[in-house]
Design an enzyme around this catalytic site. Structure first.
Site, PDB file in Angstrom:
ATOM      1  N   LYS A 139     -15.510 -10.058   8.489  1.00 17.46           N
ATOM      2  CA  LYS A 139     -14.507 -10.724   7.835  1.00 17.46           C
ATOM      3  C   LYS A 139     -15.186 -12.051   7.523  1.00 17.46           C
ATOM      4  CE  LYS A 139     -10.438  -8.211   8.620  1.00 17.46           C
ATOM      5  NZ  LYS A 139      -9.770  -7.893   7.207  1.00 17.46           N
ATOM      6  N   CYS A 152      -8.285  -2.215   4.481  1.00 20.00           N
ATOM      7  CA  CYS A 152      -8.198  -3.384   5.466  1.00 20.00           C
ATOM      8  C   CYS A 152      -9.540  -3.681   6.061  1.00 20.00           C
ATOM      9  CB  CYS A 152      -7.103  -2.818   6.489  1.00 20.00           C
ATOM     10  SG  CYS A 152      -5.788  -2.392   5.977  1.00 20.00           S
ATOM     11  N   GLU A 163       1.833   1.565  -3.459  1.00 18.49           N
ATOM     12  CA  GLU A 163       0.774   2.192  -4.056  1.00 18.49           C
ATOM     13  C   GLU A 163       0.450   3.751  -3.974  1.00 18.49           C
ATOM     14  OE1 GLU A 163      -2.878   0.292  -2.974  1.00 18.49           O
ATOM     15  OE2 GLU A 163      -3.843   0.912  -4.788  1.00 18.49           O
ATOM     16  N   CYS A 169     -10.112  -1.894  14.728  1.00 23.65           N
ATOM     17  CA  CYS A 169     -10.524  -3.310  15.143  1.00 23.65           C
ATOM     18  C   CYS A 169     -10.495  -3.859  16.345  1.00 23.65           C
ATOM     19  CB  CYS A 169      -9.419  -4.069  14.410  1.00 23.65           C
ATOM     20  SG  CYS A 169      -9.234  -3.847  12.637  1.00 23.65           S
ATOM     21  N   GLU A 221       0.945  -1.116  -0.111  1.00 19.12           N
ATOM     22  CA  GLU A 221       0.001   0.005  -0.102  1.00 19.12           C
ATOM     23  C   GLU A 221       0.877   1.116   0.046  1.00 19.12           C
ATOM     24  OE1 GLU A 221      -4.002  -0.627   2.069  1.00 19.12           O
ATOM     25  OE2 GLU A 221      -3.267   1.351   3.026  1.00 19.12           O
ATOM     26  N   SER A 269      -7.542   1.661  -2.028  1.00 17.25           N
ATOM     27  CA  SER A 269      -6.359   0.744  -2.035  1.00 17.25           C
ATOM     28  C   SER A 269      -6.839  -0.310  -2.740  1.00 17.25           C
ATOM     29  CB  SER A 269      -5.366   0.776  -0.801  1.00 17.25           C
ATOM     30  OG  SER A 269      -4.508  -0.379  -1.100  1.00 17.25           O
ATOM     31  N   GLU A 272     -16.218 -11.206   4.210  1.00 15.63           N
ATOM     32  CA  GLU A 272     -15.059 -10.954   3.155  1.00 15.63           C
ATOM     33  C   GLU A 272     -14.402 -12.091   2.611  1.00 15.63           C
ATOM     34  OE1 GLU A 272     -11.011  -8.037   3.412  1.00 15.63           O
ATOM     35  OE2 GLU A 272     -11.131  -9.658   4.805  1.00 15.63           O
ATOM     36  N   GLU A 320     -14.055 -13.096  -5.209  1.00 18.84           N
ATOM     37  CA  GLU A 320     -12.865 -12.372  -5.990  1.00 18.84           C
ATOM     38  C   GLU A 320     -11.710 -13.042  -4.922  1.00 18.84           C
ATOM     39  OE1 GLU A 320     -15.511 -10.579  -4.930  1.00 18.84           O
ATOM     40  OE2 GLU A 320     -14.893  -8.651  -4.067  1.00 18.84           O
TER      41      GLU A 320
END
Lengths: 572, 159, 545
Positions: free
Chosen positions: A358, A299, A282, A503, A279, A319, A361, A366
């Site tokens: 999560k 994230c 990036e 988190c 990142e 990102s 996710e 993908e």
């Protein structure tokens, strides 16, 4: 200004603006509460905190009633006790009685209160709310028949997160917290953050329990089981075993996971460090090109889903880096499989996350870049605690052990991913040194730390002045995104975490998670960072090796295949 | 039909920001609905116009008894069940209507012509027992008068 | 102004509209046209005369003769006999007991004789759709006087001196409420007229709004001037189509004529009114729930403090007054507080509008001085109990009020006397029940209302109201026992003591009142006896739809 009043004839002094509940707490008297939550507006609807207040005809809710000078409050008169008992019995009359079937058994505020008030059954006519359960998402389970209408979830969803998926509907006894048209969460723009679950006093909203899948994998001799642990777990898991919030339990956590039978115990901090490298590069690339700035971190899966639903036109700002959890999974079934000689088909990756989103996710289509699902099962902190208890692991007796290598090697920069501002701070530590080639004097970017909703900082990186912004809680995220939408964002780089505090305050964390507890977990996080030998991601030797042996270079071809992703515009 | 949403949208613009504006907008949309209800699209429209979450509008709509979220009959028959009507025989009226229309309170006739609703006081107790069909009140009713009354609506529907 | 030799006033209040006053009017106009009388006789739609039981009805002036229970076919006779030949049509005259067959003027009939019309002074006499009619009847002089002669503080002092108490139910001193809002900080301030009438058996506000809408505009303007409010809102119950229409029309007329808007009546005072419609929720009659509803939310009451005077609509100082309260204001300004105090009793000055319903000969709308006895209302004005039955009880103040038994017939009707007997003046509903009814069956019916209308916010009301309903239902089904009685008492105490708003606090009142005044009858149910023969035999649960 302080004022003086009496609680059960004992004098107590409190600051002006305090409630009777505050005054009672100061006087050492615990008042039962249900709709009250320390981080939310006063609702005064459950009425369980009623007390007698001098001069008032009827009983008054302690949570809402302002403490006044000279006031006399009585908290345990026969009148108060009768009202509390009756109110609780009324709640129980429309609450399912199958406590043993409920994930909140023995941790249910209603049950605990019934126990405290010595109530074992309700004499009132039973009422069953005919509302089906919602099992439409991989993250959350809603059982509206258990709802006691405290509305804490409504506040969490509407005010804390600024979403408003859940709201009180119908009226009279049919009143229940619902979604629009009673649609399942899976069909709505719910981000599955679990903040509703975090404040629910009963079991009306819980996580989907995936522990059985993990037990099965652990028992399967063909599976090579890996577990990764998110940074936020090590500062919270102890609470599930009666420890005070703010303890760091990394060593016990590792040994407990080994005792459960995982073949390898790894650390998501490793891929957190990797995320910073990817990142960071990036960011530097976008800064150079001047394109799609500000860059926004990716994230937090709740935040990602929120962006997909609410700002589908701004997804280019996100990102492309996968979250550390998903980077770990992709590497486990490629790099690790190769280097350890395991068939990726037999590798079973379990994540322990502070997060309910999560789970969603890990199921995104993908997220299968290794051909197999990158991550097989996601457990929340609470589910892990449940497994440890089932396994008969005695917390106090656990030794402290270290993570396995190489995917267990990390730096302090990876650890602070768990707290709001942590990803930004970790990125700045690396970006500064990569750009300037100089060693950073002070590592602590305190301006981006703490519970303030939106934080910002200006950093000179070489000749370039960089302005960064940090938001946690989606209500705050929305404000920053609206700036971006209007083309008025002053930032180059933004960190967004879905949950308040980051988190460590996630929907998968131990219950209760209040802002006061969040602050203790945050303090523990920075303490853990300070105690690390290495505190910058680019110093992680395992990451260096990974690039040398496998990825070759940041943002390279393999990185793009395995570590980066794309986003899907979704409807509101 | 493609134009309809825009037209409806423009129509409720005037209510945004007004005191009581959201209820006015909901009333306006419901009164235009052939099936006498607020559709999910209506609720979404109001939510976006007033800048509030759809679930909150849903919460508001389901709170008020004059709003419906499922299709209803073309005519709404409201029967007061409260004491002033009760003491002069309202339960007989309701029972007779249920029998005549072959539905229970809350139901809609199979031809979609009538929805029968038991409601709170309609404020016309001076002529109790009373029922309201849409916005017309019929007072001092006896159950014998009902068939003729309903027949008028049926005839009108056929014509 | 054009001169007409006679005026025919047709009652077009909701209760009469129901009975077809429009077709009566059309028929009358047709007959008048046939006889070419349209330039001599004026036909006027007017507000409710109050005697709903007799509708549709009309009054012909100058004689003041009232014809009732009219049919279209009666119009020919009325025109040819009364209007052409000057002979009264006795068979249609309201005063049916007049054995001499003499014409008695309207105000001499017992129904009107004991009334004292302050609030309803124009109802039935003017065309409510015409501002000119209101002004002709002396309207807006009180507002002009207030703006011209008095400072806002003086208006508040006058209302305080008059001792006017809120007519919505609670009976709080109106002047005091005004002074709190006036003293509060924040701009703009709001004045809300609470026309969300929903108490079962109450329709006074509806008929005031329909019959004399400008009176409310005037009352609101004076109140707003006193408290310093620049914005007025009238929140009308959603079911009251005609009231909404009449109020909107009146506000528009007032605005067009400089009575509302910038510089009211040429003064420096700015005030305008918006009309809002509810959507079917009784609880919105509670002032904070009403405010929530105006804001577009679920109409759920707020916790108090803060009170609306401090933080009301959109967090700004707000005063909420009932329709009837505001309707009293112009008369107080015009006639002085001393005059007002000459009506009614020491602690409850003025008049009170009641709605008479149930088992009573003359159901309808009446206005009487406070302190009149229940007996006078029922037997003198109301014409007694029909079908030769006996009076059993009266429920005052609507379903959230209490019941009074035969021994209370001579109780003066005022705030304090009723409160001391576990009842209340409340909304002015007076439901009369004869001896054919069972107290528990009625109580069950009362409770069903609360079950339907509980907003669901606080636990004692949300869960307690249905529990109470089911427990009473158990008794009407003949299955009640001693434990249930104790549970009912405990539940009732808790609901009164711990509910968030008056709805939950008063929902047990009908139960307690029944137990208090009709205990033997309640107790009989425990041993399988319903003295009125209404309960048991499977009928106990007949309210369960």
């Amino acid at each position: 200004m302080t004022i003086e009043l009496t609680i059960n004839e004992r004098i107590v002094c409190v600051a002006e603006g305090s409630t009777v509940l505050d005054a009672c707490a100061k006087a050492g008297v615990k008042i039962p509460t249900l709709c009250y939550h320390p981080d939310q507006q006063i609702k005064a609807n459950c009425r369980i905190c009623l007390v007698e207040v001098s001069g008032q005809r009827s009983l008054q809710p302690a949570c809402a009633y302002p403490a006044q000078s000279g006031m006399a409050v009585y908290t345990s008169t026969p009148r108060v006790r009768e009202a509390r008992k009756t109110i609780l019995e009324l709640m129980l009359a429309s609450h399912p009685r199958a406590c043993l079937e409920c994930p909140r058994n023995l941790k249910c505020e209603l049950q605990l209160l019934a126990n405290e008030l010595n109530i074992s059954e309700s004499p009132f006519p039973r009422y069953e709310r005919q509302v089906p359960a919602d099992l439409s998402t991989p993250s959350l389970k809603r059982v509206p028949e258990k709802c006691i209408n405290c509305r804490r979830c409504v506040h969490a969803c509407l005010v804390t997160q600024g979403i408003g998926i859940l709201y009180t509907s119908e009226r009279g006894q049919e009143t229940v917290v619902q979604t629009v048209g009673r649609e399942p969460l899976g069909d709505l723009s719910c981000v599955l953050c679990g903040q509703c679950l975090q404040v629910c006093p009963v079991g009306a909203i819980t996580e989907i329990d995936d522990t059985d899948k993990v037990w099965a994998a652990l028992a399967d001799p063909k599976k090579h089981t890996l577990v990764q642990v998110a940074p936020a777990i090590r500062v919270a898991l102890g609470e599930e075993f009666g420890q005070d919030p703010g303890g760091i339990v990394t060593g016990k956590l590792v040994s407990a996971l080994r005792m459960l039978g995982f073949d390898k115990v790894f650390d998501t901090d490793f891929t957190a460090d990797l995320t910073i490298i990817e990142e960071g590069h990036e960011f530097l690339e976008r800064l150079k090109e001047g394109e799609s700035l500000p860059l926004i971190t990716s994230c937090s899966p709740g935040w990602i889903k929120f962006a997909e639903h609410n700002f589908p036109n701004l997804l280019r700002h996100l990102s492309t880096c996968k979250s550390p959890q998903q980077m770990f999974g992709a590497l486990a079934k490629t790099y690790y499989a190769q280097s350890s000689g395991h068939n990726p088909r037999d590798i079973y990756v379990v994540s322990v996350m502070p997060c309910t989103a999560k789970k969603f996710e890990a199921r995104r289509p993908e997220m299968q870049d290794s051909v197999y699902p990158d991550v097989d099962v996601v457990l929340t902190t609470r589910e892990l605690a449940r497994m440890l208890k089932q396994a008969g692991i005695v917390w106090e007796a656990l030794a402290e052990e270290a993570f396995d290598t190489p995917l267990g090697i990390s730096t302090g920069a990876g650890v602070i991913f768990g707290a709001t501002g942590g990803v930004m701070e970790a990125a700045l530590r690396t970006v500064y040194e990569v750009v300037t080639g100089e060693e950073l004097g002070r590592l602590d970017f305190t301006a981006v730390r703490g519970m303030e909703g939106i934080k910002e900082a200006d950093i000179e990186v070489g000749k370039q002045a960089i302005r960064v912004g940090v938001a946690h809680g989606l209500q705050n995220a929305r404000l920053l995104m609206e700036q971006v939408e209007r083309g008025e964002s002053p930032y180059h780089f933004i960190e967004i975490m879905c949950c308040p505090g980051g988190c460590i305050g996630g929907g998968g964390q131990p219950i209760p998670t209040t802002n006061a507890i969040r602050q203790k977990r945050i303090a523990a996080t920075y303490l853990a960072d300070e105690s690390m030998v290495l505190r910058k991601s680019h110093q992680n030797p395992a990451v260096t090796t990974l690039y040398e042996e496998f990825l070759k270079r940041p943002l390279g071809l393999r990185s793009h295949e395995l570590l980066h992703t794309h986003y899907t515009p979704r409807t509101k | 039909m493609i134009e309809a949403p825009n037209k409806r949208s423009a129509q409720i613009d005037v209510f945004v920001g007004q005191p009581g504006g959201m209820l006015k907008a909901l009333h306006a949309l419901q009164s235009q609905s052939e099936a006498n209800f607020l559709s999910p699209a209506d609720i979404k429209l109001v939510a976006s116009k007033f800048g509030v979450p759809v679930a909150k509008v849903w919460g508001t709509v389901t709170f008020y008894s004059l709003f419906a979220t499922t299709p209803r009959g073309r005519h709404i028959i409201r029967v007061c069940e409260n004491a002033p009507c009760h003491v002069v025989g309202a339960s007989d009226i309701l029972a007779a209507l249920e029998q005549h229309l072959k539905i229970r309170a809350g139901g809609t006739t199979t031809d979609g012509l009538f929805t029968l609703e038991a409601t709170s006081c309609l404020g016309v107790c001076g002529v109790a027992p009373a029922i309201m069909i849409d916005s017309t009140v019929y007072g001092n009713l006896t159950k014998e008068q009902l068939p003729a009354l309903l027949a008028e609506y049926r005839q009108e529907a056929q014509a | 102004m054009k001169y007409y030799r006679a005026h025919v006033l047709i009652c077009s209040g909701s209760n009469c509209a129901i009975k077809g006053c429009q077709t009566i009017k059309d028929a009358l106009v047709a007959v008048l046209n046939k006889h070419e009388l349209q330039s001599e006789i004026k036909v006027v739609d007017t507000g409710c005369l109050g005697w709903c039981e007799q509708g549709p009805s009309m009054v012909i002036y100058p004689e003041g003769v009232m014809y009732s229970r009219l049919k279209n076919s009666d119009m020919d006779e009325i025109v040819t006999e009364h209007l052409l030949k000057g002979r009264f049509v006795h068979r249609l005259m309201t005063q049916s007991t007049d054995t001499l067959g003499l014409a008695s003027p309207l105000n001499m009939t017992p129904f009107f004789q004991k009334q004292r019309r302050v609030v309803l002074k124009n109802c039935g006499l003017i065309n409510p759709e015409r501002l000119e009619d209101y002004i002709h009847a002396g309207g807006y002089t009180a507002l002009a006087t207030a703006l011209d002669k008095y400072a806002p503080e003086e208006i508040i002092a006058m209302v305080l001196d008059a001792g006017l108490r809120g007519r919505g139910g609670a009976g709080f001193l109106t002047g005091k409420k005004w002074s709190y809002t006036k003293a509060a900080l924040g701009e703009p301030k709001y004045l809300i007229c609470n026309a969300d009438e929903g108490e079962p058996g109450t329709f006074k506000d509806r008929l005031i709004l329909e019959g004399d809408p400008h009176l409310i505009v005037e009352g609101m303007a004076i109140a707003a001037y006193a408290i310093g409010a620049s914005k007025g809102i009238i929140y009308v119950r959603g079911e009251y189509d005609l009231s909404i229409k009449r109020m909107e029309q009146a506000v528009l007329q007032a605005r067009e004529n400089g009575i509302l808007g910038e510089g009211v009546l040429g003064s420096g005072f700015n005030f305008d009114i918006e009309v809002c419609a509810g959507a079917g929720a009784y609880v919105c009659g509670e002032e904070t729930a009403l405010i929530e509803s105006i804001e577009g939310n679920r109409g759920e009451p707020r916790f108090k403090p803060p009170y609306p005077a401090e933080k009301g609509l959109w967090g700004l100082p707000t005063c909420v007054n009932n329709v009837e309260t505001l309707a009293n204001i112009p008369a107080i300004i015009e006639n002085s507080p001393t005059w007002y105090r000459s009506l009614g009793t020491e602690n409850s000055p003025g008049t009170k509008v009641f709605t008479l319903t149930g088992n009573i000969t003359n159901s309808g709308l009446i206005e009487v001085p406070m302190g009149i006895t229940l007996r006078e209302i029922i037997y003198d004005i109301g014409g007694g109990i029909p079908q030769g039955r006996r009076f059993k009880m009266a429920q005052t103040g609507g379903t959230s009020g209490g019941c009074l038994a035969e021994e209370h017939l001579d109780l003066p009707m005022d705030y304090d006397s009723l409160a001391s007997h576990g009842s209340s003046l409340g909304s002015g509903a007076l439901l009369i029940m004869d001896d054919s009814h069972c107290i528990l069956d009625l109580t069950h019916c009362f409770l069903k209302f609360f079950v339907h209308e509980s907003c669901g916010k606080c636990t004692p009301c949300r869960e307690g109201t249905p529990a109470l309903y089911k427990l009473i239902g158990k008794m009407t089904a003949g299955q009640g026992n001693q434990d249930d009685l104790e549970l009912i008492h405990r539940l009732a105490r808790t609901m009164q003591d711990s509910s968030l708003c008056a709805l939950g606090q008063t929902a047990p009142v009908p139960v307690l009142s029944a137990f208090r005044h009709f205990w033997p009858e309640v107790e009989a149910h425990m041993t399988g006896n319903c003295l009125a023969h209404k309960c048991f035999s499977g009928r106990g649960s007949k309210h369960d739809h």
